[in-house]
Motif scaffolding. Structure first.
Motif, PDB file in Angstrom:
ATOM      1  N   SER A 182     -20.881  10.983 -25.461  1.00 26.36           N
ATOM      2  CA  SER A 182     -20.874  10.653 -26.106  1.00 26.36           C
ATOM      3  C   SER A 182     -21.139  10.944 -27.242  1.00 26.36           C
ATOM      4  N   ILE A 183     -21.387  10.585 -28.477  1.00 24.35           N
ATOM      5  CA  ILE A 183     -22.228  11.072 -29.338  1.00 24.35           C
ATOM      6  C   ILE A 183     -20.978  10.169 -30.640  1.00 24.35           C
ATOM      7  N   PRO A 184     -21.850   9.581 -31.621  1.00 29.27           N
ATOM      8  CA  PRO A 184     -21.587   8.215 -32.561  1.00 29.27           C
ATOM      9  C   PRO A 184     -20.339   8.929 -33.279  1.00 29.27           C
ATOM     10  N   SER A 185     -20.383  10.472 -34.306  1.00 27.69           N
ATOM     11  CA  SER A 185     -19.452  10.837 -34.676  1.00 27.69           C
ATOM     12  C   SER A 185     -18.634  11.768 -34.040  1.00 27.69           C
ATOM     13  N   GLN A 186     -18.273  12.205 -32.987  1.00 22.97           N
ATOM     14  CA  GLN A 186     -17.359  12.256 -32.188  1.00 22.97           C
ATOM     15  C   GLN A 186     -16.169  10.920 -31.803  1.00 22.97           C
ATOM     16  N   THR A 187     -16.810   9.976 -31.790  1.00 25.46           N
ATOM     17  CA  THR A 187     -16.327   8.734 -31.582  1.00 25.46           C
ATOM     18  C   THR A 187     -15.782   8.254 -32.476  1.00 25.46           C
ATOM     19  N   ALA A 188     -16.782   7.919 -33.901  1.00 24.44           N
ATOM     20  CA  ALA A 188     -15.234   7.531 -34.777  1.00 24.44           C
ATOM     21  C   ALA A 188     -14.922   8.371 -35.071  1.00 24.44           C
ATOM     22  N   TRP A 189     -14.379   9.274 -34.717  1.00 25.28           N
ATOM     23  CA  TRP A 189     -13.556  10.515 -35.130  1.00 25.28           C
ATOM     24  C   TRP A 189     -12.270  10.482 -34.370  1.00 25.28           C
ATOM     25  N   ALA A 190     -12.298   9.758 -33.279  1.00 27.82           N
ATOM     26  CA  ALA A 190     -11.804   9.257 -32.181  1.00 27.82           C
ATOM     27  C   ALA A 190     -10.554   7.923 -33.207  1.00 27.82           C
ATOM     28  N   LEU A 191     -11.734   7.318 -33.164  1.00 27.71           N
ATOM     29  CA  LEU A 191     -11.553   5.625 -33.774  1.00 27.71           C
ATOM     30  C   LEU A 191     -10.234   5.746 -35.227  1.00 27.71           C
ATOM     31  N   LEU A 192     -10.643   6.815 -36.017  1.00 26.30           N
ATOM     32  CA  LEU A 192      -9.967   6.902 -37.132  1.00 26.30           C
ATOM     33  C   LEU A 192      -8.441   7.763 -36.863  1.00 26.30           C
ATOM     34  N   GLY A 193      -8.745   8.305 -35.973  1.00 21.51           N
ATOM     35  CA  GLY A 193      -7.336   9.008 -36.115  1.00 21.51           C
ATOM     36  C   GLY A 193      -6.373   7.581 -34.739  1.00 21.51           C
TER      37      GLY A 193
END
Length: 697
Positions: free
Chosen positions: A619-630
């Motif tokens: 897990s990394i913050p930017s990819q977590t943010a992308w998943a949530l935004l999706g």
């Protein structure tokens, strides 16, 4: 109500961002005439609603309470605002692997511009990047790459590091184990050939007469991507003259050849990887063409060679005369400098000095270390930062957002570029990725800029209207015949060219991609259009056709399926697609299934080579943010996956209020070149938290 209205109503219910700007708050539509009479409606946000600093309480989650989210947003916003440049833009490092620094060090020797103090700093950097097995990887956490290791070894040897040094011994052992220079990629072989360390006969043939091929010919320079074009044209000059700068014997690389170089076979491998019968046929056909071209270059008449060199020089001079460096990328700029020097241009010629200046601007220097980036990303960073700040609740007329908006409007490109050959009736109006890149505006940046401008208030309304009208006309006009959007060109899709020996990196072209097409849908939706817009209809067809069987979409410019799926879902939500549609629900399910036990999301770059790794990784913050935004875009704004993702972002926020991505998050060329955008972890988590807070308001 018809289907279009139903989808629109669904979108307003399920797409929280930028949907709230259109659906939950008063609008004052302004219409602009584009594309011969078609109108787009830009919603003008009313001050004091979702953007108010003192929004009413909105969430009582047991795992992510309102106060924690508010506090995280406030701290992250302060950090991001503090990093803005005085003129209004943001720029973070676009970090690459060690190859750029190795190439720069070797370039200094080719140009006789060696600074031993700075060279020592580069050697320290290279030592820090070496893996335990002696190799050098293409990205943090990756395995050793032969070509990167050869370049680092060569650079350190030229810089005076002894072959008996433990770092050199370890790298040499790995290189020999992997087969030595003959197994390296084409660009490594060309670099070695410039120093006489590889026979030019082992380099793929690229006759300079390519410059004279007409537009109607199946292969011509406009049928390859902009980045390939800017790298190839100066290389045509170099590969025609085949210059060699001999180094002292102490710097030669005889020890890297498993067999004496005079006995080594320089033939190209005939088995493609990954293997397919179709690729095997094309690959071997092009190898046969390469053999024929080598014979013609050596023995045949070449009456048009001089004219072709002049054409290449004219092409270069025109593009070197504008600021920003050739194509705004390191490899093209270095090739341009070497090509001009090969043609006799003095080192103090303005065109050479201009390219050297742009190359030096890519340096990242500390007290002890020096490395080089492949490019800069100010327009991209600024547009993303502005979008994140607005959606985090910052007032849209905040002075720093107004400065950002004015800076972005200043960067709009209003002159024609290479793209116009295929779209002669489309007026210019895009934005670059870098500070300047007039010949090569970027569709991804252009979409992000226009979405940010649509949300920012306090700008000159007439100027903003002109920018938006011109920008949207250009963007829509660049849609491909397949319904998708590419990055810099339209219909740049003759993928068979990726089988020519020169294209062993597999990234010669710029075809339509899922992430760019999702961005196009998001732009249209943000500007008030629905799924009945002709461009949107074509794009939706492309999106449905390219969805992976798992439900995800491929990410060309970010890592990887998480990025592609986020980009598409944002577009589907913005345009008003029915969120209950089966293919949208499959994408939602895919994202939720890929969540890690710590609540975050991550994806290894190895997923570009192994699809079974799609959506899987630390897990990394930017990819977590992308998943949530999706998820938010598709209507999934609550539930266990969302709450755990928000908790991950809160828990990983650092003491200074920002986030750090420990692994790389960007893609240059899948499988061969990757990036770490240092600001991604600063604005994407902020964006996700802001949208989350807004959905519960």
């Amino acid at each position: 109500m018809g289907a279009g209205g139903r989808c629109r109503r669904e979108a307003r219910r399920c797409f929280p961002s930028p949907g709230p700007c259109r659906a939950r708050y008063p609008e004052s539509p302004r219409s602009f005439n584009v594309l011969g009479g078609a109108l787009f409606h830009m919603p003008v946000l009313v001050s004091g609603d979702v953007f108010a600093e003192d929004a009413s309480p909105i969430m009582t989650s047991p795992t992510a309470v309102r106060s924690e989210v508010d506090h995280a947003i406030s701290r992250a916003r302060d950090v991001l605002l503090a990093t803005q440049a005085p003129d209004g833009h943001w720029v973070g490092e676009a970090e690459a692997n060690s190859t750029i620094t190795s190439e720069y060090l070797l370039l200094c020797h080719l140009l006789d511009r060696v600074d031993r103090e700075r060279e020592a700093k580069m050697v320290r950097y290279l030592r820090e990047r070496q893996l335990a097995d002696g190799g050098y990887s293409l990205y943090d956490g990756g395995s050793a790459n032969l070509s990167a290791t050869i370049k680092a070894y060569f650079a350190m040897k030229v810089a005076g590091v002894s072959v008996d040094d433990p770092a050199m011994a370890a790298a040499r052992a790995l290189i020999l184990e992997r087969g030595g220079p003959v197994q390296a990629d084409v660009f490594t072989k060309i670099l070695l050939a410039l120093f006489g360390e590889y026979d030019w006969r082992g380099v793929p043939s690229m006759p300079v007469e390519i410059m004279l091929l007409p537009r109607w010919s199946f292969f011509n320079l406009l049928e390859v991507s902009y980045w390939s074009r800017t790298v190839i044209v100066p290389l045509l000059i170099l590969m025609d003259s085949k210059p060699v700068m001999r180094l002292p014997e102490s710097c030669r690389l005889d020890e890297l050849w498993p067999v004496p170089r005079e006995h080594a076979s320089l033939r190209f491998p005939r088995i493609p990887r990954p293997f397919s019968p179709k690729r095997f046929i094309w690959k071997n056909l092009f190898i046969g063409v390469d053999d024929a071209l080598k014979g013609w270059e050596r023995l045949g008449p070449r009456p048009f060679r001089g004219r072709a060199i002049e054409a290449a020089l004219r092409w270069l001079e025109e593009r070197l005369a504008v600021p920003g460096g050739l194509g705004g990328i390191f490899p093209a700029m270095t090739n341009a400098v070497l090509a001009l020097r090969t043609l006799g241009y003095p080192e103090d010629h303005p065109l050479i000095r201009g390219q050297i200046k742009e190359i030096e601007n890519l340096g990242v220097e500390t007290t002890d270390s020096l490395h080089y980036a492949p490019c800069v990303s100010p327009v991209w960073d600024t547009s993303l930062a502005a979008n994140a700040l607005i959606e985090s609740g910052l007032a849209p007329d905040h002075p720093q957002l107004v400065r950002a908006g004015e800076w972005m409007m200043d960067k709009q490109i209003t002159v024609p570029g290479d793209w116009q050959v295929k779209r002669p009736d489309v007026p210019p109006g895009g934005w670059p990725f870098q500070y300047h890149n007039d010949f090569y505006p970027d569709l991804d940046d252009s979409a992000m800029v226009m979405m940010a401008l649509a949300k920012i208030q306090g700008l000159d309304p007439e100027r903003k209207a002109r920018c938006m009208e011109r920008g949207l006309a250009w963007f829509v006009g660049m849609q491909g015949s397949d319904g998708g959007w590419a990055s810099f060109d339209a219909d740049n899709s003759r993928l068979v060219f990726n089988n020519i020996p020169f294209a062993d990196h597999g990234a010669l072209l710029d075809p339509s991609t899922e992430d760019l097409t999702g961005r196009g849908l998001e732009l249209l939706g943000t500007l008030g259009h629905g799924p009945d817009h002709p461009a949107a209809q074509r794009a939706l067809g492309f999106i449905r056709k390219t969805q992976h069987e798992t439900g995800a979409w491929y990410g060309r410019w970010g890592v990887n399926y998480i990025y592609g799926t986020w980009s598409v879902l944002r577009g589907l939500g913005a345009i008003g697609e029915d969120c209950s549609a089966d293919y949208v629900q499959r994408a939602i399910a895919w994202i939720e299934q890929r969540q890690n036990d710590d609540g975050g999301w991550g994806e290894t770059l190895a997923s570009y080579e192994d699809e079974t790794l799609a959506g899987r990784g630390e897990s990394i913050p930017s990819q977590t943010a992308w998943a949530l935004l999706g998820l938010f875009a598709a209507g999934r704004t609550e539930g266990k996956a969302v709450e755990q993702g928000i908790r991950y972002l809160i828990d990983t926020q650092t003491a200074d209020g920002s986030w750090e991505d420990p692994l790389w998050n960007g893609t240059g060329f899948p499988r061969v070149f990757y990036l770490k955008y240092h600001l991604y972890a600063k604005y994407f988590p902020l964006w996700a938290l802001g949208v989350y807070r807004g959905t519960a308001a």
